[in-house]
Scaffold this motif. Structure first.
Motif, mmCIF file in Angstrom:
data_model
loop_
_atom_site.group_PDB
_atom_site.id
_atom_site.type_symbol
_atom_site.label_atom_id
_atom_site.label_comp_id
_atom_site.label_asym_id
_atom_site.label_seq_id
_atom_site.Cartn_x
_atom_site.Cartn_y
_atom_site.Cartn_z
ATOM 1 N N GLY A 1 40.255 52.674 -44.489
ATOM 2 C CA GLY A 1 39.851 51.509 -45.269
ATOM 3 C C GLY A 1 38.569 50.845 -44.812
ATOM 4 O O GLY A 1 38.348 49.666 -45.085
ATOM 5 N N ARG A 2 37.694 51.598 -44.128
ATOM 6 C CA ARG A 2 36.489 50.968 -43.580
ATOM 7 C C ARG A 2 35.301 51.909 -43.731
ATOM 8 O O ARG A 2 35.475 53.101 -43.976
ATOM 9 N N PRO A 3 34.085 51.385 -43.530
ATOM 10 C CA PRO A 3 32.911 52.251 -43.521
ATOM 11 C C PRO A 3 32.941 53.190 -42.308
ATOM 12 O O PRO A 3 33.679 52.943 -41.349
ATOM 13 N N LEU A 4 32.128 54.241 -42.341
ATOM 14 C CA LEU A 4 32.068 55.166 -41.217
ATOM 15 C C LEU A 4 31.553 54.447 -39.972
ATOM 16 O O LEU A 4 30.775 53.497 -40.057
ATOM 17 N N ARG A 5 32.021 54.947 -38.801
ATOM 18 C CA ARG A 5 31.534 54.449 -37.513
ATOM 19 C C ARG A 5 31.060 55.642 -36.691
ATOM 20 O O ARG A 5 31.527 56.775 -36.889
ATOM 21 N N ALA A 6 30.179 55.370 -35.756
ATOM 22 C CA ALA A 6 29.744 56.432 -34.843
ATOM 23 C C ALA A 6 30.971 56.961 -34.115
ATOM 24 O O ALA A 6 31.825 56.179 -33.679
ATOM 25 N N LEU B 1 21.125 52.469 -48.504
ATOM 26 C CA LEU B 1 19.833 52.054 -47.937
ATOM 27 C C LEU B 1 19.375 52.909 -46.757
ATOM 28 O O LEU B 1 18.259 53.397 -46.726
ATOM 29 N N LYS B 2 20.257 53.062 -45.760
ATOM 30 C CA LYS B 2 19.902 53.838 -44.575
ATOM 31 C C LYS B 2 21.059 54.805 -44.333
ATOM 32 O O LYS B 2 22.180 54.386 -44.076
ATOM 33 N N GLY B 3 20.756 56.088 -44.451
ATOM 34 C CA GLY B 3 21.823 57.088 -44.389
ATOM 35 C C GLY B 3 22.311 57.354 -42.984
ATOM 36 O O GLY B 3 21.718 56.907 -42.004
ATOM 37 N N PRO B 4 23.426 58.085 -42.852
ATOM 38 C CA PRO B 4 24.012 58.384 -41.544
ATOM 39 C C PRO B 4 23.325 59.579 -40.877
ATOM 40 O O PRO B 4 22.473 60.227 -41.484
ATOM 41 N N GLU B 5 23.699 59.835 -39.626
ATOM 42 C CA GLU B 5 23.330 61.090 -38.984
ATOM 43 C C GLU B 5 24.626 61.865 -38.770
ATOM 44 O O GLU B 5 25.573 61.353 -38.160
ATOM 45 N N LEU B 6 24.662 63.103 -39.281
ATOM 46 C CA LEU B 6 25.889 63.895 -39.252
ATOM 47 C C LEU B 6 25.643 65.218 -38.554
ATOM 48 O O LEU B 6 24.593 65.854 -38.753
ATOM 49 N N PHE B 7 26.615 65.625 -37.740
ATOM 50 C CA PHE B 7 26.531 66.910 -37.041
ATOM 51 C C PHE B 7 27.621 67.826 -37.583
ATOM 52 O O PHE B 7 28.803 67.469 -37.567
ATOM 53 N N VAL C 1 30.306 62.139 -37.054
ATOM 54 C CA VAL C 1 29.425 61.039 -37.429
ATOM 55 C C VAL C 1 28.698 60.592 -36.157
ATOM 56 O O VAL C 1 29.293 59.991 -35.269
ATOM 57 N N VAL C 2 27.414 60.921 -36.052
ATOM 58 C CA VAL C 2 26.629 60.546 -34.873
ATOM 59 C C VAL C 2 26.157 59.099 -35.028
ATOM 60 O O VAL C 2 26.292 58.291 -34.119
ATOM 61 N N LYS C 3 25.600 58.808 -36.217
ATOM 62 C CA LYS C 3 25.237 57.426 -36.539
ATOM 63 C C LYS C 3 25.798 57.135 -37.932
ATOM 64 O O LYS C 3 25.728 57.998 -38.809
ATOM 65 N N PRO C 4 26.351 55.950 -38.139
ATOM 66 C CA PRO C 4 27.049 55.707 -39.408
ATOM 67 C C PRO C 4 26.130 55.339 -40.581
ATOM 68 O O PRO C 4 26.572 55.377 -41.718
ATOM 69 N N GLY C 5 24.877 54.959 -40.290
ATOM 70 C CA GLY C 5 24.053 54.429 -41.379
ATOM 71 C C GLY C 5 24.401 52.970 -41.631
ATOM 72 O O GLY C 5 25.240 52.384 -40.935
ATOM 73 N N TRP C 6 23.773 52.381 -42.646
ATOM 74 C CA TRP C 6 23.940 50.943 -42.867
ATOM 75 C C TRP C 6 25.304 50.633 -43.477
ATOM 76 O O TRP C 6 26.021 49.755 -43.030
ATOM 77 N N LEU C 7 25.682 51.369 -44.509
ATOM 78 C CA LEU C 7 27.009 51.215 -45.101
ATOM 79 C C LEU C 7 27.354 52.533 -45.779
ATOM 80 O O LEU C 7 26.867 52.809 -46.873
ATOM 81 N N THR C 8 28.157 53.333 -45.096
ATOM 82 C CA THR C 8 28.522 54.647 -45.618
ATOM 83 C C THR C 8 30.031 54.685 -45.785
ATOM 84 O O THR C 8 30.769 54.426 -44.831
ATOM 85 N N ALA D 1 36.095 63.652 -53.268
ATOM 86 C CA ALA D 1 35.535 62.529 -52.511
ATOM 87 C C ALA D 1 34.173 62.900 -51.919
ATOM 88 O O ALA D 1 33.989 63.992 -51.387
ATOM 89 N N VAL D 2 33.246 61.967 -52.028
ATOM 90 C CA VAL D 2 31.881 62.130 -51.495
ATOM 91 C C VAL D 2 31.607 60.981 -50.526
ATOM 92 O O VAL D 2 32.392 60.039 -50.426
ATOM 93 N N LEU D 3 30.470 61.055 -49.826
ATOM 94 C CA LEU D 3 30.031 59.907 -49.038
ATOM 95 C C LEU D 3 29.001 59.139 -49.844
ATOM 96 O O LEU D 3 28.067 59.731 -50.392
ATOM 97 N N GLU D 4 29.191 57.826 -49.933
ATOM 98 C CA GLU D 4 28.178 56.965 -50.536
ATOM 99 C C GLU D 4 27.408 56.304 -49.400
ATOM 100 O O GLU D 4 27.991 55.583 -48.588
ATOM 101 N N CYS D 5 26.112 56.582 -49.318
ATOM 102 C CA CYS D 5 25.268 56.059 -48.244
ATOM 103 C C CYS D 5 24.343 55.010 -48.835
ATOM 104 O O CYS D 5 23.744 55.230 -49.881
#
Lengths: 237, 326
Positions: free
Chosen positions: B147-152, B63-69, B10-17, B57-61
Motif C-alpha cells: 500500500g505504499r510507493p517503492l522504497r530503496a 517526475l523522477k524515475g527509479p533506479e532498478l537492477f 529497487v536501488v533508488k525509488p524515484g520521486w513517487l513510483t 500491473a505496471v510501475l507508474e513513475c
C-alpha cells in the motif's frame, strides 16, 4: 427521476431533492437492482443521499442505450425499499483526547458534555452513503440541537476511529486522514480492514447505534481488534 | 514455451513510483477510490508491447524515475512521459519493446516531456491483488507493494512470461499513434447540464481562460489556478458520485480536476468533466503547466475514444486472457 450525464463515462440518476430516509431507501434498493442485472461494462454503481451514479465503459456503452435500460428497470417494490440493513452497535469513548471537540459542541448546544453524549447515542442512525475515504459512513440525521458546522480549518490528521459531526450528519473516520468534522469521541472498531475479504464494516442502508464506553473497555476492544488484524484473512493466491 | 519470472531490485525509488493497474472497480459504493494508472493509454500500450493483457500491473513513475537492477533477464517497455530512461548508461527508446539482460540497470534522468512514465515488464509486476486489483492507493495503504510507493531496497517480482517470445522485441507504437505532451494542453470537456449551479459567466470564463496546475496537486486531483468560476449563491449541493475528470468548484471558485485517486463522492458542484480520451493528456501535466478547455458533446467524446482504441487495436492487438487469471 432526473438523469444527469457526468462526462462520457457516468450518469447520475436522481431520485429525490432532499436528504430523506425514504428517498435514500429507494436509492439503495434501486442501486442494488442495477447491480443485480450484472450488465457487462457497468463498472461501478454508487448510491448516495438521493441519487445513484452509474459508471460505464464508454467503449461498450453509449448514453442512450444505458439510460433506456435504466429507465426500463422496474422500480423497486416498496417492501424492498423499506427493508432495513444490518444493525451495528458502535462502542465509543467520548470526550478527552479522543473527542477534543466535545466541550465545544456542548457549549455551542448549551448542554453539558454528558448530555451531548446521551443525545448522540440516543438515535438509531441510517448509513445514507459511504464516501470520502474507504468505509467512511455518512450517518443521519443528527439531532438538530447538535448540528454544528464543520471546523473553519480542517485538522491535518484525524486518528482512525474518530467519531465526528458536521451539520445534521455524524460519521466515523476509518483511516487517518485530514478532516474538518467536530470530533466528539473515538471507537476501537475498525471500519476498514484492508486485509479482509470483505473489508467494509458498513453498507449503504445499514443502521448504526452508538454506545458510550469507558477507557478500560476501549483498551480491551482495541486489543481484540489488533488480534483480529493479525489473523490472515486474505485468501492465499 | 519457456516460462520465466524476473526479480528486480529497487536501488533508488524515484520521486513517487507505485504499482498500478487499470483500477479497483466495483467498490466505489463503499467509498473505495478507483486508483489505477493516471495515463491509461500509456499503460495499455506498454503492456501490449511486452505481450501482457491490458490490465497487468505496471510501475507508474512520477517526475523522477527509479533506479532498478534486474537480477534476471526481462522484457520491458517504457511509455508515457520522457524522463530520459537509460539502460546500462545508454539511452533507450520509449514506446518500444526491449530486452534487458540479467545484471541490467535501468535509470532515469531529467524530465523532457510529460510528468508520468510507465514501466511495463512481460508478466506484469506480481503483487497480491486486493479487491480484484493490484493498484496502490497510498492514503488507505491498500494494494500494490504494502500500500505504499517503492522504497530503496524493495525487491519486485515479475509474473511468469514467455521467455522465447523474442519476436516482440523491437516492436513499437506507430508514430501516428504517439501522444503529444506539452507544458500547455487543451482538454475537451462535457459541460454539466445543471447550469443552475453556477452564475451565467462561469462557463464562458472556464472556456476562455488559461488555468495553471498548482503545486498542491496529486493523484487525487489538480488544483487549478485561474479566473474564479462563480457559483450560484444560495444553491446547496448534496454530495453525489464523482467521476475521474470532474472539474468541481469549491466556494472560492478555483476548480479542482479530479484524477485517479479521487474521492468516490463529492460535495462541491461540478461544472464539467474532461472526456476519457483526453485524461491521459491531463495525467501528463505537472505543477506550473497550463491547461485550456474546449466544450465537446458526449457522442463526440465517445466516438473519438472508440476511434482511438480501434486504431490502437489494429496496430497492437490486445492480448486476450481469462479475466480471472489477471
Amino acid at each position: 427521476m432526473r438523469l444527469i450525464p457526468l462526462g462520457d463515462s457516468a450518469v447520475t440518476v436522481e431520485l429525490g431533492e432532499a436528504i430523506d430516509p425514504d428517498v435514500n431507501a429507494l436509492v439503495v434498493a434501486y442501486a442494488n437492482r442495477i447491480i443485480e442485472q450484472g450488465w457487462n461494462g457497468i463498472v461501478d454503481v454508487v448510491p448516495t443521499y438521493r441519487s445513484i451514479t452509474v459508471h460505464y465503459d464508454p467503449i461498450q456503452w453509449d448514453l442512450t442505450a444505458l439510460t433506456d435500460r435504466l429507465l426500463a428497470l422496474p422500480c423497486p417494490y416498496p417492501h424492498e425499499a423499506g427493508s432495513q440493513g444490518a444493525l451495528h452497535d458502535i462502542p465509543v469513548l467520548y470526550g478527552g483526547d479522543h473527542g477534543p471537540d466535545l466541550e465545544g459542541v456542548a457549549s455551542f448546544a448549551g448542554l453539558e458534555p454528558s448530555e451531548v453524549i446521551t443525545l448522540h447515542a440516543s438515535v438509531c442512525y441510517r448509513v445514507y452513503m459511504l464516501g470520502f475515504t474507504p468505509g467512511f459512513p455518512y450517518l443521519g440525521l443528527l439531532p438538530e440541537k447538535l448540528a454544528m458546522p464543520r471546523l473553519p480549518t480542517p485538522r491535518p490528521s484525524v486518528p482512525p476511529g474518530s467519531v465526528g459531526l458536521a451539520n445534521r450528519q455524524t460519521g466515523i473516520y476509518p483511516i487517518a486522514t485530514p478532516g474538518g468534522w467536530r470530533l466528539i469521541g473515538r471507537t476501537p472498531i475498525s471500519l476498514y480492514r484492508r486485509t479482509g475479504l470483505d473489508p467494509f464494516l458498513l453498507k449503504p442502508g445499514d443502521q448504526v447505534r452508538f454506545r458510550s464506553i469507558d477507557e478500560t473497555e476501549f483498551e480491551r476492544l482495541s486489543c481484540e481488534m489488533a488480534h483480529e488484524h493479525d489473523r490472515p484473512q486474505q485468501r492465499p493466491r | 514455451m519457456k516460462r520465466k519470472r524476473a526479480q528486480i531490485d529497487v536501488v533508488k525509488p524515484g520521486w513517487l513510483t507505485t504499482v498500478q493497474d487499470l483500477g479497483r472497480h466495483g467498490y466505489q459504493r463503499y467509498g473505495m477510490p478507483v486508483s489505477g494508472v493516471m495515463d491509461r493509454f500509456a499503460a495499455i500500450v506498454g503492456n501490449r508491447l511486452v505481450g501482457n493483457p491490458d490490465g497487468a500491473a505496471v510501475l507508474e513513475c512520477t517526475l523522477k524515475g527509479p533506479e532498478l537492477f534486474f537480477r534476471d533477464d526481462a522484457r520491458l517497455a517504457v511509455t508515457g512521459a520522457d524522463l530520459s530512461p537509460t539502460l546500462d548508461g545508454s539511452d533507450i527508446p520509449l514506446w518500444e519493446c526491449l530486452n534487458v539482460r540479467r545484471g541490467g540497470r535501468l535509470r532515469f534522468g531529467t524530465r523532457r516531456v510529460g510528468f508520468r512514465c510507465y514501466l511495463a515488464i512481460a508478466g506484469g509486476f506480481d503483487v497480491p491483488a486486493v479487491l480484484g486489483s493490484r493498484s496502490t492507493h497510498c492514503p488507505s495503504q491498500t494494494g500494490g507493494l504494502d500500500g505504499r510507493p517503492l522504497r530503496a531496497g524493495d525487491l519486485l517480482f515479475g509474473g511468469p512470461f514467455d521467455g522465447d517470445a523474442g519476436r516482440l522485441v523491437g516492436r513499437r507504437l506507430p508514430d501516428r499513434l504517439l501522444p503529444r505532451y506539452d507544458r500547455s494542453m487543451i482538454l475537451r470537456i462535457v459541460l454539466d447540464p445543471r447550469r443552475e449551479l453556477f452564475q451565467d459567466t462561469a462557463i464562458s470564463t472556464l472556456l476562455y481562460s488559461v488555468y495553471t496546475v498548482a503545486p498542491q496537486s496529486d493523484r487525487m486531483g489538480y488544483r487549478l489556478i485561474g479566473p474564479p468560476l462563480p457559483r450560484a449563491g444560495a444553491h446547496y449541493f448534496i454530495s453525489e458520485g464523482t467521476v475521474t475528470g470532474t472539474l468541481q468548484v469549491p466556494a472560492d471558485g478555483q476548480p479542482i480536476l479530479l484524477m485517479a485517486d479521487r474521492q468516490t463522492t463529492g460535495g462541491y458542484p461540478p461544472i464539467a468533466v474532461v472526456i476519457s480520451v483526453d485524461l491521459p493528456s491531463a495525467a501528463q501535466l505537472g505543477p506550473g503547466d497550463t491547461v485550456r478547455f474546449v466544450s465537446c458533446s458526449i457522442v463526440e467524446a465517445q466516438t473519438v475514444l472508440r476511434t482511438r482504441y480501434h486504431l490502437l487495436d489494429a496496430a497492437l492487438p490486445p492480448i486476450m486472457v481469462n479475466r480471472r487469471s489477471l
